[in-house]
Design an enzyme around this catalytic site. Structure first.
Site, PDB file in Angstrom:
ATOM      1  N   GLU A   1       0.697  -1.178  -0.046  1.00 40.20           N
ATOM      2  CA  GLU A   1       0.001  -0.091  -0.055  1.00 40.20           C
ATOM      3  C   GLU A   1       0.703   1.308  -0.171  1.00 40.20           C
ATOM      4  O   GLU A   1       0.548   2.393  -0.495  1.00 40.20           O
ATOM      5  CB  GLU A   1      -0.977  -0.068   1.270  1.00 40.20           C
ATOM      6  CG  GLU A   1      -1.992  -1.014   1.040  1.00 40.20           C
ATOM      7  CD  GLU A   1      -2.876  -0.940  -0.023  1.00 40.20           C
ATOM      8  OE1 GLU A   1      -3.584   0.188  -0.241  1.00 40.20           O
ATOM      9  OE2 GLU A   1      -3.204  -1.868  -0.594  1.00 40.20           O
TER      10      GLU A   1
ATOM     11  N   SER B   1     -35.250 -28.400 -25.759  1.00 42.61           N
ATOM     12  CA  SER B   1     -35.958 -27.521 -26.868  1.00 42.61           C
ATOM     13  C   SER B   1     -36.745 -26.473 -26.421  1.00 42.61           C
ATOM     14  O   SER B   1     -37.317 -25.806 -27.295  1.00 42.61           O
ATOM     15  CB  SER B   1     -37.159 -28.548 -27.511  1.00 42.61           C
ATOM     16  OG  SER B   1     -36.617 -29.724 -28.429  1.00 42.61           O
TER      17      SER B   1
END
Length: 780
Positions: free
Chosen positions: A131, A401
């Site tokens: 950081e 389907s």
């Protein structure tokens, strides 16, 4: 005496001295026309315009700001770790704003204040490497870092970083907040500078390590050590410390359980940074192993009500994140999340699924999604009966389907009417013959009848009539609302590894989610108007601020109204023709069933039933997650969409719509000279399958075919090279329509069979793929 000659002119008697024309004053002979005396009333600006301007600008842009900054500096209070309360519970409610469905609870006491000496030096160095590598030398802010971040904002370079030091992050988290404004940023920098002058660097680092969020509801390094490794911070190794330090940048996204590759990349970045700082020997870095973490058990404490609310809670959290409400805000602002879930519909969904699942084989699973077509609001959702288990409603699954509706919509969009006559005879290409299972055929019939009977060969032919073949089917599906990306799938949906889809797309070859099918059907049921599916209605913070309001979401007309209404017309007879699953009281519905086979075993693995009214769209899936055959708990044989899934669907719809107004779908307009489904029914042949047993199966017609995968027969004598209307197999009838443009049909069929894992020339049922592994809980 003679007068001395001075060499200068001397005016004689009576002569005036030269005067200034403007003032009348005498002018010195040495100064020409310049005045001997300046007017004391003349302004300073007129006398020194440049210097005056510079002085004014300096006051405006330097002196005043410095004074303001000084005042702000003096007024800024220095925060302490105890000044910020983090543990606020957020709650999730149904749409009635009173039925509690879940909590988001930062564990009680999950921020343990510790001293800097309790944190090993190598853990501290890992945080600095991740950081702020200049922490011990900067003045609380880093001008170079800020400039780099500003440049990144302008250029769009994400790797430029955020520009905030550890001191700035601490100040932001404990005092000034994360509002995006210049004023807030100025306060952050000033306070950081003042803190640096008042506190030691170790005091600042201690405060930061006690308050920063690491994910998993853990605030502070000690709570994070417990959440990820089940140990105190004092026991963390170098690798473990580097992993925790890496998560600070993006806690949720960098949790190894959420994204292992990204977490490892960040972990490597931290370790390399430690080497660059001189805090880690290179040989020790080389031997570092990515650490194992413990499973995050915190969510198990947060489900409320039925276990199936767990998947809803995860969907809500994902939607909040996608809406810009961060995990940190969820855990600290005491949110009241009001969902779109209708308690009555949700209870009906749960009861309907559990009733049918009560007599199913142990391996069977089910999922169901009910949605309001007019808004996209999810009203009922069942992804599984485990709060933290698989969410089957959010998992990629082959649809069978049911996907034919998108091919038919694409055909209607290109002017092909529902009355278009099309052959259902076997499709022959080379030495491969594709038929409908069980010899089903209508001879030659309308595409509307082919949809009702779910004839594979008819829809393969129909798809070849589309301008772009399978791609048009996929494009229509995406238009209607099938997601283009699904977590867990590497490529865009409905593609062949990112390339155009094979012919099998019309038969449900490519996996999509139950949520997607409910969405696509909703678009058609709403006359082609798409609404984004959503679970969150409104989000209110504890201080009363409304963070999100989806009450009035705009729709988008994605499909032509006549296309949608004609498709719905073709789907209206299907529920009644599917083992008498018409809705109670003759209520109108538009439905479709679907089934997918398990490889070439002749057994099924996925069974679907989807259907909608103008006000409720529901999709139901049943299957297994163990790659075993799917058997019906009702009949005992192979399960088809018109069986158990249709039972669940009808139960959900009947109970949820009871007492509501009967609605009809709009009359369809004309397409190709035909408005709505024609009256023909074709000539059918073949035998049904599975008429036995089960409390739910009496009467009605069951076509009994595996409608997502074609079966194959022995090669036709002579081996035709193009689709024919004759060939072998049931039912006569004419050939393919004259306008069929599929010159490359053989290649398409071969590609289609390859995509399904079927080898040409073999008899028996067509092959399918193994079940797609469900997406991780809460994905996408």
């Amino acid at each position: 005496m003679g007068q001395e000659n001075t060499g200068r002119a001397n005016p004689g008697p009576g002569k005036d001295k030269p005067t200034n024309r403007s003032s009348g004053e005498a002018s010195s002979p040495l100064s020409g026309n310049r005045t001997a005396h300046r007017d004391p009333n003349q302004s300073l600006f007129r006398r020194h315009p440049v210097l005056t301007t510079l002085a004014v600008l300096a006051i405006i842009f330097i002196v005043i700001p410095v004074i303001i900054v000084g005042i702000m500096y003096q007024r800024q209070d220095i925060p302490t770790p105890e000044s910020m309360s983090t543990n606020q519970i957020s709650e999730i409610y149904a749409q009635d704003d009173s039925t509690l469905m879940g909590r988001i609870v930062p564990p009680e006491g999950n921020r343990n204040i510790i001293k800097i000496d309790d944190v090993p030096v190598h853990v501290r160095n890992a945080v600095l490497a991740a950081e702020d590598r200049t922490f011990y030398s900067n003045q609380g802010f880093d001008p170079i870092g800020i400039a780099r971040a500003a440049l990144g904002q302008v250029t769009g370079e994400s790797s430029a970083g955020g520009g905030s030091t550890i001191t700035q992050q601490y100040v932001k988290n404990t005092m000034v907040g994360d509002e995006v404004s210049y004023e807030r940023k100025a306060k952050e920098i000033l306070t950081s500078a003042k803190m640096t002058s008042k506190w030691s660097k170790d005091q600042i680092l201690e405060g930061y390590l006690n308050t920063i969020y690491f994910g998993r509801g853990a605030y502070g390094i000690d709570a994070a050590a417990q959440a990820y490794f089940n140990k105190p911070v004092s026991a963390l190794t170098v690798s473990e410390g580097a992993l925790l330090a890496g998560t600070i940048q993006s806690p949720s996204a960098l949790d190894p359980f959420a994204n292992r590759p990204a977490a490892e990349q960040r972990w490597n970045y931290v370790l390399d940074g430690m080497v660059d700082m001189g805090a880690l020997p290179a040989d020790e870095r080389k031997g570092a192993q990515f650490p194992a973490i413990v499973e995050d058990a915190a969510p198990l404490q947060q489900n409320v009500g039925h276990e199936s609310n767990g998947p809803i809670r995860r969907q809500v959290l994902a939607e909040l994140a996608n809406s810009g409400i961060s995990e940190d805000m969820v855990n600290t602002r005491g949110l009241r999340v009001i969902t779109t879930i209708d308690p009555e519909v949700q209870n009906n969904v749960i009861d309907s699924v559990e009733e049918v699942m009560s007599y199913q084989p142990e391996a069977n699973r089910a999922a169901a999604v009910s949605m309001d077509p007019k808004s996209g609001a999810v009203r009922g959702y069942y992804g599984g009966n485990e709060a933290e288990g698989w969410d089957y409603a959010n998992a990629p699954l082959q649809t069978g389907s049911t996907f034919k509706i998108f091919a038919l919509a694409a055909a209607l969009d290109q002017g092909i009417p529902l009355s278009q006559q099309i052959s259902s005879a076997p499709v022959t290409s080379g030495n491969i013959t594709i038929t409908n299972s069980e010899g089903m055929s209508c001879g030659t019939c309308s595409v509307a009848t082919a949809l009702e009977k779910s004839l594979n060969t008819s829809f393969i032919r129909l798809q070849t009539m589309l301008e772009n073949g399978p791609q048009d089917t996929a494009d229509m599906a995406h238009k209607a609302g099938i997601a283009k990306k699904i977590p867990g799938l590497p490529d865009e949906t409905l593609t062949e590894g990112g390339e155009p889809p094979f012919e099998g797309v019309v038969l449900g070859q490519y996996p999509v989610r139950v949520l997607d099918m409910a969405t696509g059907l909703s678009t058609f049921a709403n006359e082609g108007m798409y609404h984004k599916p959503h679970f969150v209605k409104k989000v209110i913070a504890a201080d009363g601020e409304v963070l999100l309001d989806n009450s009035e979401m705009e729709g988008e007309q994605r499909v032509n109204k006549d296309v949608a209404n004609n498709l719905i017309s073709a789907m209206e007879p299907i529920a009644g023709a599917s083992r008498n699953h018409a809705l109670a009281g003759g209520r109108a519905s538009a439905a479709k069933s679907g089934t997918a086979q398990l490889l070439d075993t002749g057994n099924n693995k996925d069974a679907w039933f989807i259907g909608a009214t103008p006000s409720l769209s529901t999709a139901v899936w049943m299957g297994t997650d163990e790659n075993v055959p799917l058997y019906s708990g009702g009949s005992g044989g192979s399960m088809f969409g018109a069986m158990d899934p249709a039972d669940i669907w009808k139960s959900i719809m009947d109970s949820s719509l009871a007492g509501t107004e009967y609605e009809s779908f709009p009359d369809p307009g004309y397409i190709g000279g035909q408005a709505g489904a024609p009256g023909d029914s074709g000539s059918s042949s073949g035998t049904g399958q599975g008429t036995g047993g089960g409390q739910s199966y009496t009467g009605g017609q069951d076509y009994g075919y595996t409608d997502s995968q074609p079966s194959q027969q022995a090669p036709a004598q002579g081996g035709q090279q193009a689709p024919t209307g004759g060939g072998t197999g049931g039912g006569g009838g004419g050939g393919a329509p004259a306008q069929d443009p599929a010159q490359n049909f053989q290649d398409q069929v071969n590609d289609f069979l390859d995509g399904l894992g079927v080898e040409g020339g073999e008899g028996g049922g067509g092959g399918g793929e193994a079940p797609a592994e469900p997406a991780p809980p809460g994905g996408g």
